[in-house]
Structures are given as C-alpha cells and as structure tokens.
Design a protein around this motif. Structure first.
Motif, short mmCIF file in Angstrom:
data_model
loop_
_atom_site.label_atom_id
_atom_site.label_comp_id
_atom_site.label_asym_id
_atom_site.label_seq_id
_atom_site.Cartn_x
_atom_site.Cartn_y
_atom_site.Cartn_z
N VAL A 122 -3.88 3.01 7.39
CA VAL A 122 -3.11 2.47 6.26
C VAL A 122 -3.93 2.52 4.97
CG1 VAL A 122 -1.99 0.41 5.34
CG2 VAL A 122 -1.72 1.00 7.77
N LEU A 177 -3.10 5.11 1.82
CA LEU A 177 -2.77 4.56 0.51
C LEU A 177 -3.71 5.09 -0.56
CD1 LEU A 177 -1.93 0.85 1.42
CD2 LEU A 177 -0.35 2.59 0.57
N THR A 179 -3.03 8.94 -1.23
CA THR A 179 -1.78 9.30 -1.87
C THR A 179 -1.55 8.62 -3.22
OG1 THR A 179 -0.63 7.54 -0.62
CG2 THR A 179 -0.65 9.76 0.32
N ARG A 180 -2.40 7.64 -3.57
CA ARG A 180 -2.18 6.93 -4.83
C ARG A 180 -3.36 6.97 -5.78
NH1 ARG A 180 2.38 4.01 -5.61
NH2 ARG A 180 3.79 4.08 -3.81
N LEU A 238 2.84 8.27 9.04
CA LEU A 238 2.42 7.35 7.97
C LEU A 238 1.99 8.10 6.72
CD1 LEU A 238 1.65 4.46 7.03
CD2 LEU A 238 -0.59 4.86 8.06
N LEU A 258 4.08 7.98 3.08
CA LEU A 258 3.41 7.48 1.88
C LEU A 258 3.25 8.58 0.84
CD1 LEU A 258 0.66 5.13 3.38
CD2 LEU A 258 2.86 4.51 2.37
#
Length: 331
Positions: free
Chosen positions: A202, A206, A209-210, A241, A245
C-alpha cells in the motif's frame, strides 16, 4: 425424479447466469467511476468486466455467456441512455471477445492453476492482448458507423478501448483465479511476512503513483518479493492494487501523470499496467513451476528409496547416506 433433476439443473443454470450478470454490471459500475473521454468516446484505463467475464467462462464454462451478454447490455444501455441496434452489436462484441479468449486458452492447453510459465504467457498474449481486439474493433467500429466518431479518431479510441479491456483481463482474471482457491488460514502460514507485504504494498504503490518524482519503478521489487514468497496468491493482489491506484492517479492527473493529455495518460497507464501484469504473472508462474518440479523430484527420491528398501531391506540408508555433521565431504 428425472423432471425434478432437470428443474434443479435449470434453476442452477439460471442462478449462475444471473450471478454473472450481477458481477459484470457491478464491475462495470466500478470501472466507469474513472471514465475518461477521448474524442467524445467514453473509455476507461481499466475495464474490470472483461476480467469478470473471462474468469466466469474459465470456471463455469461457455454456458456463462448469456450472463455476460445481459450484463454488457445493462452497462451499455445505462451508459448510452437508450437501446438501439448498434447497442446489440457492441454487446455482441463484448460477449464474443471473452468467449473467443476462453476458446483460445482451451486450445492452448491453459490450466487455471497458473502453475506453469506457459499458462502465464498464454493468458497475457492470447487471452488478454489478442482476444480483446474483438471488442475494441467492434465497439469503435460502431461508433464510427453511427457518426459519433470522426475517422481521424478511430485509432486513438480503438487503442484506449483495447487497452482498457486487456488490462481488465490481466488484472482481474488472475485475482479471481486466486480467490477461487481461498482456504481457511493455518497457524503455520507466514502471517508476519504477509502482513508486512500488505502494508509495504500500500505504501509503495501510493508513493509510486502519486510522487512527482519518477518513482514508479519501485513497484517491481515489490512484485518480485510477492512472487518469490507467495507466488500468484501474492502477485495477483499486488498487481491489482498497483493498477487501480495508477488508474486513479492517471485520471486525476497527479504524480507522474501530471500535466499530460488524456491520450498520453492512457498510453502510460497501458504500458505500466501491462508491465506490472506481465511481471507478476510470469514470475509467479515460473516460481510455482520450479516449486512443483522440486516437489516432484523429492517425491521421486522418496519412492526410489522405498523401492531400494523393499528390494534390499536394511540397505536403503547405505544407498542414501546422510551428510556428515561438520558439513564436509569426508569420502
């Protein structure tokens, strides 16, 4: 007695069709949450219903196709707001694509356990990339014939449609194949490592991808860890996942997708999700295949030791000497 048995079989078949319809329609609703528009055509970077459809055909057989057709009809009718002759053509394309993929997989000797490298290659290149050409071609062609799409926009829309359908198969179908084999966990299972993998997945997904920096490559060591330790049961959820995302970040235009056009975002998502799915499936299949080969060799050695013991009682230990305690070969 015969009539009641036929009635029971008919009821089971109807329930299966309705279940596939409901799953397809629900997955379509989830996919449309992140819809984008390219030259007026609504497409998604990840279309889960194709994965649901192929998974249903693999487990339930070709008799599940009416549920796929009905679910597709509901999704297309909801999206367009009406039912026209072209709607049924699009539905036929959406139904034919997973059916043809299933037939191709059967012809290629695909095993749903995904325990061979061959199975991973077949699912990626034949089941997803080749099979979804049908739905993309039929759907985009009908938009062109209906005058809803200019000729110059055919290939961009076709590519986006095809990539969304193919990614749905690559991401969702392996997850269904894993969920089908779920069992009650045992005390000997690697709980600590599995929990660590979940948390790290997770966080890494995150960040990858961000983050405004080019950190998307961080997901690949994660997939390698999942494949080496948990095979498909680890890589399928991780790939799902990461793909979800990434699709969310792409449609929001954040992270590595900031400042890009919709078409560029779709291309980048296709490449990323394709590489993630390819790495996850093939690596997990290789690890599983090697583990199965090792177990077969161990069983063969045990059987051979039993044969030696049967033919020459008391000599099996001499035929299979144990290593010396100091770990050195003293012969």
């Amino acid at each position: 007695m015969i009539r009641s048995e036929r009635t029971r079989r008919t009821a089971v078949a109807v329930l299966r069709v309705l279940a596939v319809t409901a799953a397809y329609y629900a997955a379509g609703g989830l996919g449309l949450i992140r819809e984008v528009s390219i030259h007026g055509a609504v497409v998604t970077p990840l279309w889960p219903p194709t994965g649901i459809a192929l998974g249903a055909l693999i487990y339930l057989g070709l008799g599940a196709w009416p549920g796929i057709a009905l679910g597709s009809l509901l999704v297309v009718a909801t999206l367009s707001g009406s039912v026209t002759p072209s709607t049924f053509v699009v539905v036929a394309g959406n139904t034919a694509a997973p059916v043809c993929s299933c037939l191709i997989l059967r012809r290629a000797g695909f095993r749903r356990e995904l325990d061979r490298l061959r199975d991973g290659v077949v699912l990626v290149f034949l089941g997803a990339l080749a099979g979804m050409v049908i739905s993309a071609t039929v759907g985009t062609g009908m938009l062109l014939l209906d005058g809803k799409l200019p000729v110059s926009a055919f290939w961009p829309v076709w590519a986006a449609w095809w990539s969304g359908d193919a990614m749905g198969v690559l991401v969702v179908t392996p997850l269904l194949l894993v969920l089908r084999r779920l069992r009650m966990p045992r005390a000997t299972d690697r709980w600590v490592e599995a929990s660590a993998l979940l948390i790290v997945s997770v966080v890494v997904a995150l960040v990858a991808t961000r983050s405004s920096m080019a950190m998307i490559y961080l997901v690949f060591p994660l997939l390698i860890w999942a494949a080496l330790r948990f095979q498909l049961a680890g890589t399928a959820p991780c790939a799902f996942l990461v793909s979800v995302l990434a699709a969310i970040a792409g449609t929001e235009g954040v992270g590595p997708f900031h400042g890009q056009t919709i078409l560029h975002v779709m291309v980048h998502l296709t490449v990323l999700n394709g590489c993630v799915a390819l790495t996850a499936l093939l690596l997990a299949a290789v690890v599983t295949e090697q583990s199965n080969i090792r177990r077969r060799i161990e069983r063969a050695c045990e059987e051979l030791a039993e044969v030696v013991d049967h033919l020459a009682p008391g000599r099996a230990a001499a035929a299979w000497p144990s290593p010396p305690e100091d770990g050195l070969d003293t012969t």
